[in-house]
Design an enzyme around this catalytic site. Structure first.
Site, PDB file in Angstrom:
ATOM      1  CD  GLU A 190      -2.804   2.208   0.487  1.00 37.29           C
ATOM      2  OE1 GLU A 190      -1.598   2.337  -0.330  1.00 37.29           O
ATOM      3  OE2 GLU A 190      -2.986   3.153   1.419  1.00 37.29           O
ATOM      4  CB  CYS A 222       1.210  -3.560  -4.958  1.00 38.82           C
ATOM      5  SG  CYS A 222       2.105  -3.077  -3.380  1.00 38.82           S
TER       6      CYS A 222
END
Length: 473
Positions: free
Chosen positions: A215, A249
């Protein structure tokens, strides 16, 4: 250089490997009991976790609850409600050539799993993968980021209280400890962090052929179309960008806006920032706005901003950088071009470059030239323009007229594509990431497959000839 595995890490891994078949053999109710214990533990440690987030990242209690703790508890509740269905074997159709057989897909625990969690959302991004791995019947070693040490300690206290170490264990330490862990023969590694470190995790896992979920992040664009509602766009862009001081993110990393809409959009964001965080002393000392993780992050963003300004960019909001207090004011930079430093790497902080375009196709082409982003935000009211975005770009997720909020829907898969990551999680997608989908076939005594066995095997040439005639019809 590969870090040697410390004896205590090897012993911990061996203990979990000894327990992994017991964990894998649990039924749905036993796993739900495990998840209920975790939920109760979070309730008891909720204040301690929030205090740790404030210490590490300057997060307000409201932000800690809304973006870290509440989504984690919601993820737990979702898993508790749906786990029996997720675990149930799934029958699949039987083709005509296999009459007399039945087939299904069974979900089998992967085994001993490693979760390497980041510092920017150190509670949520540690516990949500943990929930998925436990739901799938695995054992877990969790390595929190050393850049959020107070939260790492709080997580260790929580999980040591709830679980025995042969099921869940927390390992604290620096990057060397994480590197040593990745050399162990885990059955799956789940990593959240930068692309640079993700590549190192992949390389370390390769000799053991360990499966890896990455991720990552990247430069998530916000694409503003001529048809966009500017008031709404400015509000939601400013919220998504400056949440957690930009250390998200999927925060908008840059904005693409038509030339004639740039100034009114920027004016709206300036207004939103002042209303949400205040100005001057309130911005610096108020509880609403967070801090960067360390002084080096402040220095990096200041360098990228100053170099871009030297190349012709212009700071229209903020621009205050103070490494000693880990502070960057919410900053908007205009007159940015694709060749400037602010467009060369993921920013991961509260600096927002604004680029203009004249033609919508030009904006789409720029998005395609950069690595596929973890998220793409499209602000528009034009259906044809949305269709072009959907058909002419790729991204881990697409949000229309919003930012970041897709993270909290457990029914949606979350993950990147290409340089922004591999694999998916949240809800059932996380359960399947931490499961091996095993193909199982039961062959009955009178199945058509028996024609391939003696003494029926003599019929095979005739079957082949029949099949060939079917293809030629």
């Amino acid at each position: 250089m590969t870090q040697p595995v410390l004896p205590e890490l090897q012993a911990l891994f061996d203990a979990q490997r000894g327990w992994r078949w017991r964990a894998a053999g649990t039924n749905a109710e036993e796993r739900r009991t495990i998840l209920r214990h975790l939920r109760a533990g979070i309730g008891r440690h909720r204040v301690r976790l929030a205090d740790a987030l404030a210490l590490d990242l300057g997060k307000s209690r409201a932000e800690a609850e809304i973006m870290e703790l509440h989504p984690t508890v919601e993820e737990l509740g979702h898993a508790l409600r749906h786990l029996p269905r997720w675990m149930a074997p799934r029958p699949v159709p039987t083709p005509a050539t296999l009459v007399g057989t039945r087939s299904e897909v069974q979900f089998q625990a992967r085994g001993v799993t490693l979760i390497l969690s980041p510092w920017n959302y150190p509670v949520n991004l540690a516990l949500v993968p943990l929930i998925a791995s436990l739901a799938a019947g695995n054992t877990v070693i969790l390595k929190p980021s050393e850049k959020a040490p107070a939260t790492a300690r709080a997580l260790r206290l929580l999980l040591e209280e709830v679980f025995e170490p042969h099921l869940v264990a927390v390992v604290e330490g620096d990057a060397g400890v994480a590197q040593a862990l990745t050399t162990l023969p885990f059955d799956h590694i789940f990593f959240t962090g930068s692309g640079e470190v993700g590549r190192r995790v992949l390389a370390a896992a390769a000799p053991n052929l360990t499966g890896v979920t990455l991720e990552l992040g990247g430069k998530s664009p916000a694409l503003v179309h001529q048809s966009a509602d500017l008031a709404l766009t400015g509000e939601r862009l400013a919220w998504g960008k400056f949440l957690n001081a930009g250390q998200t993110c999927v925060a908008p990393d840059y904005v693409l806006v038509p030339e004639e809409l740039r100034d009114p959009l920027v004016a709206r964001m300036v207004e939103v920032v002042a209303r949400r965080f205040g100005t001057g002393g309130r911005l610096r000392s108020g509880p609403e706005y967070g801090r960067l993780v360390d002084g080096r992050s402040v220095e990096r963003l200041e360098r990228l901003t100053r170099e871009s300004v030297a190349a012709g960019a212009r700071i229209v909001l903020g621009g205050e950088f103070d490494p000693s207090t880990r502070f960057i004011s919410p900053t908007v930079v205009t007159d940015v071009t694709p060749d400037m430093p602010l467009l060369q790497e993921e920013l991961f902080g509260p600096v927002l470059p604004v680029l203009t375009y004249r033609d919508f196709g030009e904006a789409l082409a720029l998005i395609r030239r950069l690595d596929p982003p973890l998220a793409l935000y499209a602000f528009l009211e034009d259906g044809d323009a949305l269709t072009r975005v959907e058909r002419e770009t790729t991204s881990g997720g697409l949000v229309v007229n919003g930012t970041v909020v897709h993270l909290v829907n457990p029914h949606l898969p979350f993950g990147g594509v290409g340089a922004s990551g591999t694999g998916r999680y949240h809800g059932e997608y996380g359960f399947r990431t931490f499961s091996h989908e095993r193909a199982v076939m039961h062959e009955g005594k009178r199945s058509t497959v028996r024609l391939l066995y003696p003494p029926y095997g003599r019929a095979v040439p005739r079957l082949v000839a029949w099949a060939q005639r079917q293809l030629e019809r």
